[in-house]
Design an enzyme around this catalytic site. Sequence first.
Site, short mmCIF file in Angstrom:
data_model
loop_
_atom_site.label_atom_id
_atom_site.label_comp_id
_atom_site.label_asym_id
_atom_site.label_seq_id
_atom_site.Cartn_x
_atom_site.Cartn_y
_atom_site.Cartn_z
N THR D 93 0.85 -1.17 0.08
CA THR D 93 0.21 0.04 -0.02
C THR D 93 0.96 1.31 -0.06
O THR D 93 1.56 1.62 1.08
CB THR D 93 -1.09 0.14 1.21
OG1 THR D 93 -1.76 -1.11 1.19
CG2 THR D 93 -1.86 1.24 1.18
N LYS D 166 -7.18 1.06 -4.01
CA LYS D 166 -6.82 0.63 -2.56
C LYS D 166 -6.63 1.60 -1.55
O LYS D 166 -7.57 1.45 -0.15
CB LYS D 166 -5.25 0.11 -2.59
CG LYS D 166 -4.52 -0.17 -1.30
CD LYS D 166 -5.35 -1.23 -0.55
CE LYS D 166 -4.69 -1.59 0.78
NZ LYS D 166 -5.27 -2.57 1.62
N LYS D 235 -1.02 6.73 8.58
CA LYS D 235 -0.04 6.81 7.44
C LYS D 235 -0.82 6.54 6.00
O LYS D 235 -0.83 7.11 5.01
CB LYS D 235 0.91 5.56 7.42
CG LYS D 235 1.90 5.70 6.45
CD LYS D 235 2.59 4.12 5.81
CE LYS D 235 1.41 3.37 5.22
NZ LYS D 235 1.94 2.05 4.77
#
Lengths: 293, 293, 293, 293
Positions: D93, D166, D235
Amino acid sequence: VKIGFVGLGQMGSAIASNLIGAGHELVVWNRSADKAEALIARGARLATTPAEAASGEIVISMLADDRAVERVTFGEQGILSAAARPIHVSMSTISTDLADRLTAGQSGAYVSAPVFGRPAAAEAAKLFILAAGPSGALDACEPVFSAIGQRVFRIGERPSQANLVKLCGNFMIMAAIEAMAEAMTLAEKGNVSGAQLVEVLTGTLFSAPVYQTYGEILAEERFRPAGFAAPLGLKDMHLVASAAHALRTPMPVLSVLRDQLLSVIAQEGEEIDWSGVALAVRRNAGLQAGGAL
Amino acid sequence: VKIGFVGLGQMGSAIASNLIGAGHELVVWNRSADKAEALIARGARLATTPAEAASGEIVISMLADDRAVERVTFGEQGILSAAARPIHVSMSTISTDLADRLTAGQSGAYVSAPVFGRPAAAEAAKLFILAAGPSGALDACEPVFSAIGQRVFRIGERPSQANLVKLCGNFMIMAAIEAMAEAMTLAEKGNVSGAQLVEVLTGTLFSAPVYQTYGEILAEERFRPAGFAAPLGLKDMHLVASAAHALRTPMPVLSVLRDQLLSVIAQEGEEIDWSGVALAVRRNAGLQAGGAL
Amino acid sequence: VKIGFVGLGQMGSAIASNLIGAGHELVVWNRSADKAEALIARGARLATTPAEAASGEIVISMLADDRAVERVTFGEQGILSAAARPIHVSMSTISTDLADRLTAGQSGAYVSAPVFGRPAAAEAAKLFILAAGPSGALDACEPVFSAIGQRVFRIGERPSQANLVKLCGNFMIMAAIEAMAEAMTLAEKGNVSGAQLVEVLTGTLFSAPVYQTYGEILAEERFRPAGFAAPLGLKDMHLVASAAHALRTPMPVLSVLRDQLLSVIAQEGEEIDWSGVALAVRRNAGLQAGGAL
Amino acid sequence: VKIGFVGLGQMGSAIASNLIGAGHELVVWNRSADKAEALIARGARLATTPAEAASGEIVISMLADDRAVERVTFGEQGILSAAARPIHVSMSTISTDLADRLTAGQSGAYVSAPVFGRPAAAEAAKLFILAAGPSGALDACEPVFSAIGQRVFRIGERPSQANLVKLCGNFMIMAAIEAMAEAMTLAEKGNVSGAQLVEVLTGTLFSAPVYQTYGEILAEERFRPAGFAAPLGLKDMHLVASAAHALRTPMPVLSVLRDQLLSVIAQEGEEIDWSGVALAVRRNAGLQAGGAL
């Protein structure tokens, strides 16, 4: 001028006292009559109902909220049931909606004249007065205004306009407090004290009373006793939100303010000052009151 | 004092000019050398690299962003590659993170000295200077500061503290703008002009430069040409957010500001003033620029 | 069972029809009697007042808002003025505050039984019923519930608990819509179509009716005619906020939802679906309806 | 197919294991080689550098963040320094910006293929794969995808599109968690347990894995040990915000999520699950963990 005065809280008593001092003839009413004693000693007459207070040329009301104003106006033996047709000068911080209903419902003229200023300013006859209503009625109120305030802003012909400006002002104050609280919390976590940040801000672009007054309160964490309690602040923000809802105006900063006030009340209770939102800001950053982690 | 000066934009040129006026010996560098002409005509010497500008006792940098400061400092023929060990005085609005890296990386002393003030204030030597660094170095900079500013605030020993205060200040300005924009939009939908609200605010509790300056801009919708463009405002709010992120400090008003700046840039383009957030506020309330629905 | 039914809008008519289909004896009332015709043709009896509808064992009300429920309950010839003491089953989406007042004010038992499901689900007797009240009264309502819904959730003994859960549910739906709208707008600006994003979401972790239904509406921008109009959504979010205010619960996502609903109503008018918040999201990102910039 | 595999954390190990199980020939690399032991025991070969792992037809990387991916790709002895020109399949990711730089920088083809699914799903070869890149390269990856996932979504030709989807998915999950946390806190303060609310939601319109999984975690307050730690969630939200910033897309719900994550980390430390935002929500409502006031 013969003036009725309804509502003798801290603000109302100070204003009424200045009216007596300026030589006006006062008839006063308060829910608990003992609050009238000092004024009676200075020559005011005690009315037994709001209607009785509304027997002169002007009747002023200065009360806590919409409900109290509705009661003394529309209620039994309220101002509207008086035989006389005085100008009703409403100085309370109320909703624009109620101001509109008061305008429509009065038999005499209706003027909204909310004020900026804490009790000390009221005592010193240094209030800022936001006045709106028919210009003839505003002219008739000038002797009153000059006795209690340092400056009158005439906002418009429709009374609720003055209430809207008052609400905008309270929103601006609360927004300034929250912004300072966020900045001071960030500064403190970066090892710059809140007091130091306030000194810089008020020494440069933010040299205004609102930053001086609240900057000091925030730096010293003087949240109790409340100068203006958080639930009252929340009530005012709720009035702003009601106006914003009716006028279809999204106000994202207002939304933040309401959530922060709810938060500090949930955490600290109802007795804290509205500037106590700083405690909610601090807690969300992992800080406790007093600077300890 | 022999002073190097790196970065001759609007702010840098005005500051450098005042340093010459105060009798200092200047060596200047700018990416495009033509910006240096007026200063050279007044006696400044042109350096061909930042390193060459860093040959005296003090070298000042005044640049647009972190990247530019990194380049002139750490880059090839940058300040750090100079044989001399001048005090580096960084006046740019940069991240606290970069300020910390500059502190660690300097061979000589490093001082952060960001300023409050628009170009006109820089020309008039009326800047407010936020200075942080070793106290000996700050003392050595006093002749510089007194030539360009009206007041120096010493923030602390760690240079990044001054940058943090500068960022907090810019956050406070943007917060004041947004709050005013929300209040003025609400007022206008309630038939009170923005100008009238600003008059009341600045005439009462908000009698500070930030409300006077931006209140006028908002009331007149003077968003072009930009005095401070929205993307620069967004960059600054991003620097505040980076500090808030590193220091684990939630700042919900900051979050609103960033979204509003993104919104106005998306809708109006990159050339609009940061106070143009008012257009985003207005549009969300169904108003167009100019007050038409 | 002999059942009174008050309020024959789209939802009420469908529910009442299923009660007749299940063999119950119905007495119906609606402000405009013509809405009752189809039910009368199927054997229902028309009452001329809510009180008359409240002559059996159970009286159900299904109305638009607090005000309508107050009127048919507390008003002249309202449910409470009936000689009979039926169980009052309130299926409307109302405030928890009103539910509490209805609980206190009833002569007979009071049950809150708001539902999840659009008109099509009501017609198919596939509603989800959230029921709260005294357990004896809930037992007595089972024949009603089984005739109109696919599942009953018993929430608790205090009726307003069911209303609170209903409000939470509507908040969750609106939050899902807003989150999808933000994600789809971001995706689209990055050259991934909203439809494609919805396909991924509903094909993986978000395989629930709310994402399927609204994902399709958002992808196709089918906001008119409104399935559930934005002002009704705003009213519901307002009811959630009132409960959150009374219970001192800050809900920052709720605050976002209210601002977005205000925004889309201000921009698009009162006739748009509540999922039209996507248009406000898109506009703030510089996109127009239909994907054009 | 001969496959290199870089990054043997919980997810990477499970995926690599399934590739061996499907008969592929694996060369694995991890920063700490001991993580490779189980795989070597099953026939994988250990590479001493990422470049060495990139000697086959395909090299997969599955790492913690942008920095790790940059290092194994652009760094010394990184994937790009290999003589071979494998397809690089990045399952991490990462930011859309890095995906774009990887696309531009590869000598061979580059494919982004981030996944939905926790470690258990990876072990069971039940991942959902979001794949984007040149269609020929995607075709070549099919044997890999079919060995590790239950379904592949082809998002587009530009690899960063898959990363954007995503990120949108993770945003949607976090938004669902926050909305649930707010609703459950409100419900609890109104005497409806969170578990009961979750039962209603997942039994009606919210019958999706995300609400089932997180509803249970929230109701049981199972925030430690973290399944997905709050700093990782932060994050990811930061990556969404970076994309939103670059694409000029205001996302007010995202802003709330970031502030709530900062808050819970500031208050509870770095080890808490991202669903621990519920603790921040609860605290702001005056509730402690465990339901005590």
